[in-house]
Design an enzyme around this catalytic site. Structure first.
Site, PDB file in Angstrom:
ATOM      1  CB  CYS A 184      36.470  16.568 -27.131  1.00  0.00           C
ATOM      2  SG  CYS A 184      35.258  15.531 -26.313  1.00  0.00           S
ATOM      3  CG  ASP A 232      40.596  11.330 -21.965  1.00  0.00           C
ATOM      4  OD1 ASP A 232      39.470  10.861 -21.691  1.00  0.00           O
ATOM      5  OD2 ASP A 232      40.826  12.006 -22.989  1.00  0.00           O
ATOM      6  CG  HIS A 263      38.684  14.606 -22.312  1.00  0.00           C
ATOM      7  ND1 HIS A 263      38.853  13.743 -23.373  1.00  0.00           N
ATOM      8  CD2 HIS A 263      37.728  15.477 -22.688  1.00  0.00           C
ATOM      9  CE1 HIS A 263      38.031  14.081 -24.342  1.00  0.00           C
ATOM     10  NE2 HIS A 263      37.342  15.137 -23.953  1.00  0.00           N
TER      11      HIS A 263
END
Length: 298
Positions: A184, A232, A263
């Site tokens: 991330c 995502d 995600h």
């Protein structure tokens, strides 16, 4: 948590917005509450979406095959001093390739520490800095950690991770071959490290991370293995332009899109975790590091 619980996709999307500062907690919880009419309880939804770090230990901190400690490093252009979790194979008798591990947007939580231990167990020296060190370190829960990280100057955080990368690359146990893996925000940082100093990384593996600013992308030299989740939309929207830049500048890269995943699918502390795809992505990551780092030692 081997499979995703059957909950609506919008709940995952709301969590992503909440986790990345696009929605406050009150709004997030209110939206989850609206799913009660569909038969979902708040307990069920929050336990599915919010992390439980009791699940996130694949390698014990006292595993005899590794040695873990905390090390500090100088970061004059960042927050002055940084600190991170340093893990090495217990029986290292030679210089080893090193891997920087970059956390999400909430500090050095137990999941990221475990990733560092997994790398050490695989024969690498791993270092996972905590962006929150200047504020006292990861506070023990993600909500506070997320708020703390968002309060920090982003440029200084980036300087901290650049300083950490140099510190690790020059460590006495290092062969000089530096890789980076991040998740991330950490995926973004891997892309940034590859772009901001072209000769810093020998390999980068961003998991569902956005690219560095377009003005930096032409500088990338390090080979990249990019892991993306199918569901995502925020990150995936950046991929076409990033792919064009990588291709245009002759960067060696692989992109793997994991069908049916959310995600954060590698993070085994939430129901976004997809065991089969997480393990596949991790085996690909280790093979990539072996090819680009371990087999290219001086």
């Amino acid at each position: 948590m081997n499979k995703l619980i059957s909950i609506p996709q919008e709940a995952f999307d709301w969590y992503d917005d909440y986790a990345h500062g696009k929605m406050d907690r009150r709004t997030f919880m209110k939206k989850l509450g609206g799913l009660a009419a569909l038969g979902y309880s708040m307990t069920f939804l929050t336990s599915a979406l919010l992390p439980n770090y009791a699940f996130a230990e694949q390698v014990s901190f006292n595993d005899p095959a590794i040695r873990a400690s905390y090390l500090s490093f100088a970061s004059p252009e960042g927050h002055g001093t940084g600190r991170g979790y340093f893990v090495q194979p217990a029986t290292a008798e030679e210089l080893l390739p090193v891997v920087l591990v970059v956390h999400e947007n909430r500090g050095l939580n137990p999941y990221i520490k475990d990733v560092a231990r997994r790398l050490a167990k695989a024969g690498y020296v791993a270092f996972a800095p905590d962006a929150l060190h200047s504020l006292g370190g990861y506070p023990g829960n993600d909500d506070e950690g997320r708020a703390m990280q968002s309060s920090l100057d982003r440029d200084k955080i980036q300087h901290d991770f650049v300083a950490a990368a140099h510190f690790l690359k020059k460590h006495p146990l290092s062969s000089g071959q530096l890789g980076a893996v991040g998740f991330c925000f950490g995926g973004y940082m891997v892309n940034y490290l590859a772009a901001v100093e072209p000769d810093l990384l020998a390999a980068g593996v961003p998991f569902y991370g956005t690219p560095a600013h377009e003005s930096l992308r032409h500088q990338i030299k390090a080979p990249l293995m990019i892991h993306l989740a199918e569901h995502d939309s925020r990150v995936n929207a950046t991929w076409p332009d990033y792919e064009k830049a990588l291709t245009a500048h002759g960067v060696v890269y692989q992109m793997h899109m994991y069908e049916g995943t959310q995600h954060g699918f590698h993070n085994d502390s939430t129901q976004r975790y997809d065991k089969a795809n997480a393990e596949l992505a991790w085996q690909r990551t280790l093979a990539f590091f072996h090819e680009k780092l371990a087999s290219h030692q001086p």
